[in-house]
Design a protein around this motif. Structure first.
Motif, PDB file in Angstrom:
ATOM      1  N   MET A 185      -7.366  18.277  -3.658  1.00  0.00           N
ATOM      2  CA  MET A 185      -6.485  18.164  -2.723  1.00  0.00           C
ATOM      3  C   MET A 185      -5.137  18.488  -3.403  1.00  0.00           C
ATOM      4  O   MET A 185      -4.808  18.077  -4.590  1.00  0.00           O
ATOM      5  N   THR A 186      -4.188  19.169  -2.593  1.00  0.00           N
ATOM      6  CA  THR A 186      -2.977  19.608  -3.323  1.00  0.00           C
ATOM      7  C   THR A 186      -1.928  18.340  -3.407  1.00  0.00           C
ATOM      8  O   THR A 186      -2.131  17.519  -2.569  1.00  0.00           O
ATOM      9  N   ALA A 187      -0.918  18.654  -4.144  1.00  0.00           N
ATOM     10  CA  ALA A 187       0.137  17.783  -4.077  1.00  0.00           C
ATOM     11  C   ALA A 187       0.849  17.360  -2.807  1.00  0.00           C
ATOM     12  O   ALA A 187       1.172  16.247  -2.400  1.00  0.00           O
ATOM     13  N   LEU A 188       0.696  18.515  -2.143  1.00  0.00           N
ATOM     14  CA  LEU A 188       1.381  18.479  -0.633  1.00  0.00           C
ATOM     15  C   LEU A 188       0.588  17.647   0.118  1.00  0.00           C
ATOM     16  O   LEU A 188       1.078  16.875   0.945  1.00  0.00           O
ATOM     17  N   THR A 189      -0.794  17.959   0.215  1.00  0.00           N
ATOM     18  CA  THR A 189      -1.683  17.056   1.062  1.00  0.00           C
ATOM     19  C   THR A 189      -1.523  15.678   0.776  1.00  0.00           C
ATOM     20  O   THR A 189      -1.765  14.745   1.383  1.00  0.00           O
ATOM     21  N   ALA A 190      -1.660  15.379  -0.386  1.00  0.00           N
ATOM     22  CA  ALA A 190      -1.610  13.908  -1.162  1.00  0.00           C
ATOM     23  C   ALA A 190      -0.178  13.207  -0.673  1.00  0.00           C
ATOM     24  O   ALA A 190      -0.449  12.227  -0.154  1.00  0.00           O
ATOM     25  N   ARG A 191       0.509  14.028  -0.605  1.00  0.00           N
ATOM     26  CA  ARG A 191       1.914  13.349  -0.246  1.00  0.00           C
ATOM     27  C   ARG A 191       2.336  13.142   1.257  1.00  0.00           C
ATOM     28  O   ARG A 191       2.521  12.222   1.587  1.00  0.00           O
ATOM     29  N   ALA A 192       1.688  14.267   1.791  1.00  0.00           N
ATOM     30  CA  ALA A 192       1.710  14.096   3.386  1.00  0.00           C
ATOM     31  C   ALA A 192       0.747  12.835   3.886  1.00  0.00           C
ATOM     32  O   ALA A 192       0.970  12.009   4.913  1.00  0.00           O
ATOM     33  N   SER A 193      -0.328  12.805   3.274  1.00  0.00           N
ATOM     34  CA  SER A 193      -1.425  11.642   3.517  1.00  0.00           C
ATOM     35  C   SER A 193      -0.745  10.257   3.116  1.00  0.00           C
ATOM     36  O   SER A 193      -0.972   9.247   4.140  1.00  0.00           O
ATOM     37  N   ALA A 194       0.046  10.214   1.985  1.00  0.00           N
ATOM     38  CA  ALA A 194       0.631   9.035   1.640  1.00  0.00           C
ATOM     39  C   ALA A 194       1.656   8.609   2.652  1.00  0.00           C
ATOM     40  O   ALA A 194       1.929   7.411   2.857  1.00  0.00           O
ATOM     41  N   ILE A 195       2.629   9.706   2.914  1.00  0.00           N
ATOM     42  CA  ILE A 195       3.305   9.348   4.057  1.00  0.00           C
ATOM     43  C   ILE A 195       2.931   9.009   5.376  1.00  0.00           C
ATOM     44  O   ILE A 195       3.610   7.758   5.806  1.00  0.00           O
ATOM     45  N   GLY A 196       1.998   9.538   5.893  1.00  0.00           N
ATOM     46  CA  GLY A 196       1.392   9.308   7.341  1.00  0.00           C
ATOM     47  C   GLY A 196       0.917   7.679   7.011  1.00  0.00           C
ATOM     48  O   GLY A 196       1.167   6.904   8.041  1.00  0.00           O
ATOM     49  N   GLY A 197      -0.041   7.431   5.914  1.00  0.00           N
ATOM     50  CA  GLY A 197      -0.420   6.063   5.746  1.00  0.00           C
ATOM     51  C   GLY A 197       0.574   5.047   5.798  1.00  0.00           C
ATOM     52  O   GLY A 197       0.333   3.979   6.199  1.00  0.00           O
ATOM     53  N   GLY A 198       1.659   5.342   4.868  1.00  0.00           N
ATOM     54  CA  GLY A 198       2.642   4.481   4.678  1.00  0.00           C
ATOM     55  C   GLY A 198       3.207   4.175   6.198  1.00  0.00           C
ATOM     56  O   GLY A 198       3.832   3.071   6.397  1.00  0.00           O
ATOM     57  N   VAL A 199       3.582   4.990   6.940  1.00  0.00           N
ATOM     58  CA  VAL A 199       4.245   4.984   8.347  1.00  0.00           C
ATOM     59  C   VAL A 199       3.395   4.224   8.930  1.00  0.00           C
ATOM     60  O   VAL A 199       3.836   3.029   9.726  1.00  0.00           O
ATOM     61  N   LEU A 200       1.923   4.274   9.167  1.00  0.00           N
ATOM     62  CA  LEU A 200       0.986   3.557   9.832  1.00  0.00           C
ATOM     63  C   LEU A 200       1.126   2.080   9.629  1.00  0.00           C
ATOM     64  O   LEU A 200       1.043   1.212  10.348  1.00  0.00           O
ATOM     65  N   VAL A 201       1.082   2.055   8.163  1.00  0.00           N
ATOM     66  CA  VAL A 201       1.065   0.525   7.656  1.00  0.00           C
ATOM     67  C   VAL A 201       2.451  -0.129   8.207  1.00  0.00           C
ATOM     68  O   VAL A 201       2.625  -1.094   8.671  1.00  0.00           O
ATOM     69  N   ALA A 202       3.485   0.560   7.952  1.00  0.00           N
ATOM     70  CA  ALA A 202       4.930  -0.043   8.445  1.00  0.00           C
ATOM     71  C   ALA A 202       4.754  -0.316   9.909  1.00  0.00           C
ATOM     72  O   ALA A 202       5.455  -1.417  10.444  1.00  0.00           O
ATOM     73  N   ILE A 203       4.235   0.637  10.759  1.00  0.00           N
ATOM     74  CA  ILE A 203       4.060   0.445  12.130  1.00  0.00           C
ATOM     75  C   ILE A 203       3.464  -0.786  12.564  1.00  0.00           C
ATOM     76  O   ILE A 203       3.946  -1.567  13.189  1.00  0.00           O
TER      77      ILE A 203
END
Length: 174
Positions: free
Chosen positions: A1-19
């Motif tokens: 997993m690239t750093a960009l992929t990991a970061r995008a996954s973390a951002i998406g997951g964080g947004v889902l948790v926040a929602i």
């Protein structure tokens, strides 16, 4: 997993948790108030190519804001105080935009429940993936790990995801 992929996954997951957190609070403490404030009627979109183009164009503009912010962060990196101010303004604009969307989607889900969910699926996760890639590009630019060449593939992927999401929203949504 690239750093960009990991970061995008973390951002998406964080947004889902926040929602999910916003939706839970609204459902437990203020569903009626949320419905009154939002006033959603769920009319749906006309199932036309023009509607899909409009949805895509609106989302592409938002993605463009993240691309411009990434360019600003890249170009002004290492320029001292004068460069920090525009980058901080980009941080603020992106954070406020994300927070607004999290609050609106969370309030809609908490206030309307399954009815709102029917309008968010199936396009919502695809759209979130596209925007998460854009935000990850900005975050990578912010820490100096993004080159124009490295951004091309992810930008194309984000645009493609938003195009698919627009089609799903118009032609398969509730």
């Amino acid at each position: 997993m690239t750093a960009l992929t990991a970061r995008a996954s973390a951002i998406g997951g964080g947004v889902l948790v926040a929602i999910g957190c916003v939706a839970l609070v609204v459902a437990l403490a203020g569903a009626d108030a949320a419905r009154e404030a939002l006033g959603l009627t769920f009319p749906g979109l006309p199932r036309t190519l023009g509607s899909a183009e409009e949805v895509f164009a609106a989302n592409a503009r938002l993605l463009g804001v993240t691309a411009i912010a990434a360019a600003v962060a890249t170009l002004l990196r290492g320029t001292g105080w004068a460069g920090r101010v525009p980058v901080a303004l980009c941080d603020l604009a992106l954070a406020l935009g994300c927070a607004l969307h999290v609050l609106l989607v969370g309030a809609a889900l908490g206030g309307y429940g399954a009815k709102a969910l029917a309008y968010i699926l199936p396009h919502g996760p695809v759209e979130l993936a596209g925007f998460s890639i854009g935000l990850a590009l900005y975050a990578e630019a912010r820490v100096g790990r993004l080159t124009a060449r490295a951004a091309v593939g992810p930008v194309v992927l984000a645009i493609a995801l938003l195009a698919v999401a627009a089609g799903l929203e118009v032609f398969t949504g509730a």
